[in-house]
Design a protein around this motif. Structure first.
Motif, PDB file in Angstrom:
ATOM      1  N   TYR A  48       1.514  22.249  52.935  1.00 10.31           N
ATOM      2  CA  TYR A  48       2.478  22.504  52.669  1.00 10.31           C
ATOM      3  C   TYR A  48       3.284  21.608  52.794  1.00 10.31           C
ATOM      4  N   ASP A  49       4.556  21.838  52.162  1.00 12.26           N
ATOM      5  CA  ASP A  49       5.225  20.668  51.885  1.00 12.26           C
ATOM      6  C   ASP A  49       7.084  21.360  52.234  1.00 12.26           C
ATOM      7  N   GLU A  50       7.769  20.838  53.367  1.00 10.71           N
ATOM      8  CA  GLU A  50       9.060  21.207  53.572  1.00 10.71           C
ATOM      9  C   GLU A  50       9.755  21.728  52.443  1.00 10.71           C
ATOM     10  N   GLU A  51       9.825  21.175  51.118  1.00  9.66           N
ATOM     11  CA  GLU A  51      10.775  20.934  49.931  1.00  9.66           C
ATOM     12  C   GLU A  51      10.387  22.400  49.095  1.00  9.66           C
ATOM     13  N   ASP A  52       8.898  22.582  49.557  1.00  8.44           N
ATOM     14  CA  ASP A  52       8.660  23.119  47.952  1.00  8.44           C
ATOM     15  C   ASP A  52       8.376  25.000  49.435  1.00  8.44           C
ATOM     16  N   ALA A  53       8.955  26.252  48.696  1.00  2.00           N
ATOM     17  CA  ALA A  53       9.227  27.524  49.621  1.00  2.00           C
ATOM     18  C   ALA A  53       7.832  28.480  48.934  1.00  2.00           C
ATOM     19  N   LYS A  54       7.368  26.857  47.966  1.00  2.00           N
ATOM     20  CA  LYS A  54       5.874  27.748  47.551  1.00  2.00           C
ATOM     21  C   LYS A  54       4.588  28.192  48.009  1.00  2.00           C
ATOM     22  N   THR A  55       4.697  26.856  49.358  1.00  2.00           N
ATOM     23  CA  THR A  55       3.428  26.362  49.623  1.00  2.00           C
ATOM     24  C   THR A  55       3.802  27.201  51.325  1.00  2.00           C
ATOM     25  N   HIS A  56       5.421  28.484  51.864  1.00  2.00           N
ATOM     26  CA  HIS A  56       5.214  28.393  52.762  1.00  2.00           C
ATOM     27  C   HIS A  56       4.705  29.563  53.347  1.00  2.00           C
ATOM     28  N   GLU A  57       4.133  30.129  52.483  1.00  2.00           N
ATOM     29  CA  GLU A  57       3.317  31.951  52.787  1.00  2.00           C
ATOM     30  C   GLU A  57       4.338  32.032  53.129  1.00  2.00           C
ATOM     31  N   GLY A  58       5.225  32.886  52.892  1.00  2.00           N
ATOM     32  CA  GLY A  58       6.606  33.442  53.112  1.00  2.00           C
ATOM     33  C   GLY A  58       7.409  33.483  54.727  1.00  2.00           C
ATOM     34  N   MET A  59       7.201  32.282  55.539  1.00  2.00           N
ATOM     35  CA  MET A  59       7.520  31.908  56.433  1.00  2.00           C
ATOM     36  C   MET A  59       8.322  30.503  56.694  1.00  2.00           C
ATOM     37  N   ASP A  60       9.346  31.307  57.587  1.00  2.00           N
ATOM     38  CA  ASP A  60      10.511  29.434  57.654  1.00  2.00           C
ATOM     39  C   ASP A  60       9.807  29.126  59.213  1.00  2.00           C
ATOM     40  N   LEU A  61       9.377  27.496  58.977  1.00  3.39           N
ATOM     41  CA  LEU A  61       8.588  27.586  59.790  1.00  3.39           C
ATOM     42  C   LEU A  61       9.532  26.674  61.317  1.00  3.39           C
ATOM     43  N   ARG A  62      10.510  26.629  61.242  1.00  3.08           N
ATOM     44  CA  ARG A  62      11.838  26.344  61.677  1.00  3.08           C
ATOM     45  C   ARG A  62      12.645  27.239  62.381  1.00  3.08           C
ATOM     46  N   THR A  63      12.015  28.142  62.126  1.00  4.90           N
ATOM     47  CA  THR A  63      12.098  30.027  63.563  1.00  4.90           C
ATOM     48  C   THR A  63      10.948  30.782  63.621  1.00  4.90           C
ATOM     49  N   VAL A  64       9.734  30.393  62.441  1.00  3.89           N
ATOM     50  CA  VAL A  64       8.711  31.356  63.283  1.00  3.89           C
ATOM     51  C   VAL A  64       8.346  30.558  64.428  1.00  3.89           C
ATOM     52  N   THR A  65       7.862  31.623  64.760  1.00  2.00           N
ATOM     53  CA  THR A  65       6.831  30.162  66.643  1.00  2.00           C
ATOM     54  C   THR A  65       5.242  30.099  65.856  1.00  2.00           C
TER      55      THR A  65
END
Length: 444
Positions: free
Chosen positions: A149-166
């Protein structure tokens, strides 16, 4: 003493000493006073005679425990995450040159009456007896997600925005069961209760990442490090630092009365008839009791043993976290153990602390699950103290008061309090982007 300072710091507890060091490095003129004649305040480090005097009055410690001066018993024992914020603060201020660190042997978690090593990455997850075969595979996928996981790289987010997803939703995405959620949330992310599950997951993922990166740092059995001779070295290291930058230290100053003007703002501090002027005061809760409220109570057992804690692979130093759910509690219980390997006890002797927040009318009985893990105990001291938090508005009165130390056996919560106080005092964030290799662990 009758002169003007930028900041007066009262109490030489660890938080106060770190702040005094940071403010001195910022070239502020700092006066640091303590009513005690020793460093450390509530976080002091005591030898055996001092410890017995504090808790048992005139009674002498038993000869079987060995020489008093070979003991350094920390009153607030906490391990440091190898890549954590406290180590970054130590490097930022160069206090590392006054200390020698050594890796901590083991990090364990309690499940259904037994202790298990905490797995910190995908490889360890596959080996861990904490989980069944299918759960291991799911956990492995979760750990790989966290590692990449890298905050700056959306490719590592697996479709989740961790600022809103619990956090709960992240666990559900990977299909992890309640036991796995329990040990990851409490023994890796170091949450003290289950509120984190309903909060945005970004902080949680960063915490698990910090654990795994700290674990990899010294290739030891845990992500933690601890200074040789214990934490008593820390306040003194920051005191030296402050002195190097022109800070003034005064111990054994009685009363230390904070003076206010008619607007309710700090003017200075009076002791023994002399007043030092300052626009800001930093202190622990005991110096301004009318500006704090009691938020709870900590109970702990200080235990002396002649053996390591059973089932921890003969670890000379170890942390065990007992998650609240496993005990039917509202908050976690913590076990801390250290020994001659960190020069805090004579050879063959071990000091273990079992600590928790008080939740019932019978605090000592609450510690039973933790005490049961220790095996034969030679001597046991039970201690309780109240926890306080400030209720004042520091922007109005310029009093910056630290919170009491919580029962955790690691430093992450302590440092967050220090960093938030630093920002309120100075109006800026502390830059903690440092070269971590400057804090190397002592060689065996």
């Amino acid at each position: 003493m009758d002169e003007e300072y930028d900041v007066i710091v009262l109490g030489t507890g660890l938080k106060e000493c770190i702040l005094s060091g940071l403010l001195s490095v910022d070239r502020l003129k700092v006066l640091h006073m303590d009513r005690n004649d020793y460093y450390g305040g509530a976080a002091a480090s005591l030898n055996l005679n001092q410890l017995w005097q504090k808790f048992r009055g005139n009674e002498k410690p038993p000869a079987s425990l060995g020489s008093s001066k070979e003991y350094n018993v920390d009153m607030v024992p906490k391990f440091m995450m190898a890549n954590g914020a406290l180590v970054r603060v130590l490097i930022h201020t160069d206090v590392t040159k006054y200390l020698l660190f050594k890796a901590v042997d083991g990090s364990y978690v309690y499940k259904q009456g037994k202790v298990y090593k905490v797995p910190a990455n995908d490889v360890e997850a596959l080996k861990s007896p904490l989980m069944g075969l299918f759960e291991k595979r799911r956990a492995r996928k979760f750990f790989i997600f966290v590692q990449n996981y890298d905050e700056e790289d959306a490719k590592t987010h697996e479709g989740m925005d961790l600022r809103t997803v619990t956090t709960k939703e992240v666990f559900e995405k990977f299909g992890l069961d309640a036991n796995t959620v329990d040990f990851i949330g409490h023994s890796l992310a170091l949450h003290r209760d289950d509120r984190f599950l309903s909060e945005p997951a970004l902080d949680f993922v960063k915490r698990v990442k910090l654990y795994a990166e700290s674990m990899a740092r010294f290739q030891g059995g845990s992500p933690y490090i601890y200074p040789l001779y214990g934490l008593g070295e820390l306040p003194q290291g920051f005191a030296r630092l402050s002195a190097v930058y022109g800070g003034t230290y005064m111990l054994a100053k009685p009363e230390c009365k904070v003076e206010f003007d008619e607007m309710g703002q700090v003017m200075g501090v009076t002791s023994e008839g002399e007043t030092a002027k300052a626009k800001k005061v930093v202190c622990d809760p005991s110096y301004l009791p009318n500006k704090v409220k009691k938020v709870g109570k900590v109970v702990r057992a200080i235990c002396f043993m002649s053996h390591p804690i059973p089932n921890t692979g003969d670890s000379d130093s170890v942390q065990i976290i007992l998650p609240q759910k496993q005990l039917g509690r509202r908050s976690d219980m913590y076990v801390f153990c250290c020994s001659h390997s960190h020069n805090v006890a004579p050879k063959g002797k071990y000091i273990a602390f079992v600590s928790a927040e008080v939740e019932t009318e019978n605090p000592e009985a609450e510690l039973q699950p933790g005490l049961a893990l220790l095996g034969q105990i030679d001597e046991k001291i039970i201690d309780m103290y109240d926890m306080y938090e400030p209720v004042n508005d520091s922007s109005l009165d310029n009093c910056f008061i630290s919170k009491s130390y919580d029962p955790t056996t690691h430093f992450e919560t302590t440092v967050q309090d220090v960093l938030s106080m630093y920002t309120r005092i100075t109006g800026k964030n502390l830059d903690l982007s440092v070269d971590l290799s400057a804090a190397s662990a002592a060689e065996e």
